[in-house]
Write an enzyme that holds these catalytic residues in place. Structure first.
Site, PDB file in Angstrom:
ATOM      1  N   ASN A   1      -2.391  13.083  -4.221  1.00 27.32           N
ATOM      2  CA  ASN A   1      -3.518  13.581  -5.015  1.00 27.32           C
ATOM      3  C   ASN A   1      -3.914  14.992  -4.601  1.00 27.32           C
ATOM      4  O   ASN A   1      -4.230  15.834  -5.455  1.00 27.32           O
ATOM      5  CB  ASN A   1      -4.720  12.645  -4.858  1.00 27.32           C
ATOM      6  CG  ASN A   1      -4.569  11.369  -5.668  1.00 27.32           C
ATOM      7  OD1 ASN A   1      -3.957  11.357  -6.727  1.00 27.32           O
ATOM      8  ND2 ASN A   1      -5.137  10.277  -5.161  1.00 27.32           N
TER       9      ASN A   1
ATOM     10  N   HIS B   1      -4.628  14.577  -9.390  1.00 28.69           N
ATOM     11  CA  HIS B   1      -4.866  13.165  -9.682  1.00 28.69           C
ATOM     12  C   HIS B   1      -4.005  12.646 -10.841  1.00 28.69           C
ATOM     13  O   HIS B   1      -3.674  11.461 -10.887  1.00 28.69           O
ATOM     14  CB  HIS B   1      -6.351  12.938  -9.988  1.00 28.69           C
ATOM     15  CG  HIS B   1      -7.219  13.040  -8.770  1.00 28.69           C
ATOM     16  ND1 HIS B   1      -7.339  12.018  -7.862  1.00 28.69           N
ATOM     17  CD2 HIS B   1      -7.981  14.062  -8.290  1.00 28.69           C
ATOM     18  CE1 HIS B   1      -8.155  12.377  -6.878  1.00 28.69           C
ATOM     19  NE2 HIS B   1      -8.555  13.620  -7.114  1.00 28.69           N
TER      20      HIS B   1
ATOM     21  N   ASP C   1      -1.770   9.358 -10.615  1.00 27.59           N
ATOM     22  CA  ASP C   1      -1.744   8.258 -11.586  1.00 27.59           C
ATOM     23  C   ASP C   1      -0.306   7.937 -11.997  1.00 27.59           C
ATOM     24  O   ASP C   1       0.068   6.759 -12.139  1.00 27.59           O
ATOM     25  CB  ASP C   1      -2.563   8.625 -12.824  1.00 27.59           C
ATOM     26  CG  ASP C   1      -4.063   8.614 -12.564  1.00 27.59           C
ATOM     27  OD1 ASP C   1      -4.465   8.114 -11.492  1.00 27.59           O
ATOM     28  OD2 ASP C   1      -4.815   9.107 -13.420  1.00 27.59           O
TER      29      ASP C   1
ATOM     30  N   ASP D   1       0.857  -1.190   0.000  1.00 29.09           N
ATOM     31  CA  ASP D   1       0.000   0.000   0.000  1.00 29.09           C
ATOM     32  C   ASP D   1       0.895   1.243   0.000  1.00 29.09           C
ATOM     33  O   ASP D   1       1.772   1.391   0.857  1.00 29.09           O
ATOM     34  CB  ASP D   1      -0.907  -0.002   1.233  1.00 29.09           C
ATOM     35  CG  ASP D   1      -1.969   1.070   1.171  1.00 29.09           C
ATOM     36  OD1 ASP D   1      -3.047   0.793   0.618  1.00 29.09           O
ATOM     37  OD2 ASP D   1      -1.716   2.189   1.665  1.00 29.09           O
TER      38      ASP D   1
ATOM     39  N   GLU E   1      -4.631   2.469  -4.141  1.00 27.11           N
ATOM     40  CA  GLU E   1      -3.170   2.415  -4.105  1.00 27.11           C
ATOM     41  C   GLU E   1      -2.665   1.095  -3.524  1.00 27.11           C
ATOM     42  O   GLU E   1      -1.520   1.000  -3.065  1.00 27.11           O
ATOM     43  CB  GLU E   1      -2.618   3.589  -3.279  1.00 27.11           C
ATOM     44  CG  GLU E   1      -3.020   3.594  -1.812  1.00 27.11           C
ATOM     45  CD  GLU E   1      -4.340   4.292  -1.522  1.00 27.11           C
ATOM     46  OE1 GLU E   1      -4.505   4.771  -0.376  1.00 27.11           O
ATOM     47  OE2 GLU E   1      -5.193   4.359  -2.418  1.00 27.11           O
TER      48      GLU E   1
END
Length: 305
Positions: A185, A190, A194, A177, A220
């Site tokens: 973000n 965002h 990505d 994680d 994630e």
């Protein structure tokens, strides 16, 4: 397109070769049925075949029947050539698996038209296969990272657990994680998030063994399945993954973004266990990694004792 011409008559074979080569086809020749079958058994064999009905060692209909009995990835389109023009002979040839039938002596313009028709059928099949493969890829892979999606990686885990139970071997998993991903973000946007996900996925995938599997489980979080890997071995592997991801920041148009990952690992003893049991152990270990400061590996309890 590659075309096989199988005809034991040299003049007819040469006429077909010259005509189709002039039309831009790559021509492969066979002078009897056995040679034709040998060519069709090769890798990258022709998809379009012009067969003379009467040939030594195997005639045209026999070749059609032989190939149609086989399971092939790609369809083979057969055009039969024969002086036999009775409807019963035509039906016999088509019944043997031929796709088209031309009666000798044939008109060259008709031959070329029939070949173009066969080519269109083959090209249509290629398009259908490509579409099917694309749909299969979309159904099993995450569109952003290109990794397996949640359903696909869990299916692999189920299969490896069943195999490990049969063979008495261990299966290990790693739940990964990304740390503070919400902040990425919020601060960078965002698109930057990505970019971080893609780069982290690539770094982890590059550090895995060739027989390990990795998938994105959503957000994630990632899941790695490591068959025949002991508890000690998977902990070392997770540490290599951690170092690989945190080795350097992610460079993107939105800035230089540091990235770290927390890992929880769990291992079976080789006994029959359920996937959710193993995942629960790895999730608990991941929780401990987060609680102890993140960017670390924690090992869960052995499952199946």
């Amino acid at each position: 397109m590659k075309i096989l011409i199988a005809d034991d008559a040299p003049i007819s074979r040469r006429l077909l070769e010259v005509t189709l080569t002039h039309e831009g086809y790559q021509v492969v020749l066979a002078s009897d049925g056995a040679e034709a079958l040998h060519i069709l058994d090769q890798e990258d064999s022709p998809r379009l075949v012009i067969l003379d009905w009467m040939m030594p060692k195997a005639n045209g209909p026999e070749i059609c029947r032989t190939i149609r009995k086989q399971t092939r990835k790609h369809y083979v389109y057969f055009i039969l050539l024969s002086a036999k023009g009775e409807q019963s002979e035509v039906n016999e040839g088509l019944g043997a698996g031929a796709d088209d039938y031309i009666i000798k002596p044939f008109d060259l313009s008709e031959l070329k038209a029939r070949v173009r028709s066969g080519q269109r059928i083959i090209e249509l099949e290629e398009q259908l296969l490509s579409a099917r493969e694309l749909l299969q890829l979309q159904a099993t892979h995450d569109s952003l990272t290109g990794l397996l999606n949640r359903a696909a990686i869990l299916e692999i885990l189920q299969k490896e657990l069943a195999r490990a139970s049969r063979e008495g071997t261990a299966v290990s998993i790693i739940v990964a994680d990304l740390d503070h991903f919400k902040n990425v973000n919020d601060i960078y946007g965002h698109q930057a998030g990505d970019a971080v996900l893609v780069e982290a996925a690539q770094r982890m995938q590059a550090s895995l063994r060739k027989y390990d599997a990795i998938g994105r489980c959503g957000g994630e979080e990632f899941l790695i399945v490591s068959p025949e890997c002991s508890a000690g071995g998977v902990a070392e592997q997770a540490e290599r993954l951690r170092q690989s991801v945190s080795a350097g920041p992610v460079q993107c148009v939105h800035g230089t973004i540091p990235v770290t990952v927390s890992f929880g690992v769990a291992t079976t003893t080789g006994k029959l266990v359920q996937a959710d049991q193993l995942l629960r152990s790895a999730d608990e270990a991941l929780y401990m990694a987060k609680k102890k400061g993140r960017n670390r590996v924690e090992v869960g309890s052995l499952v199946g004792q």
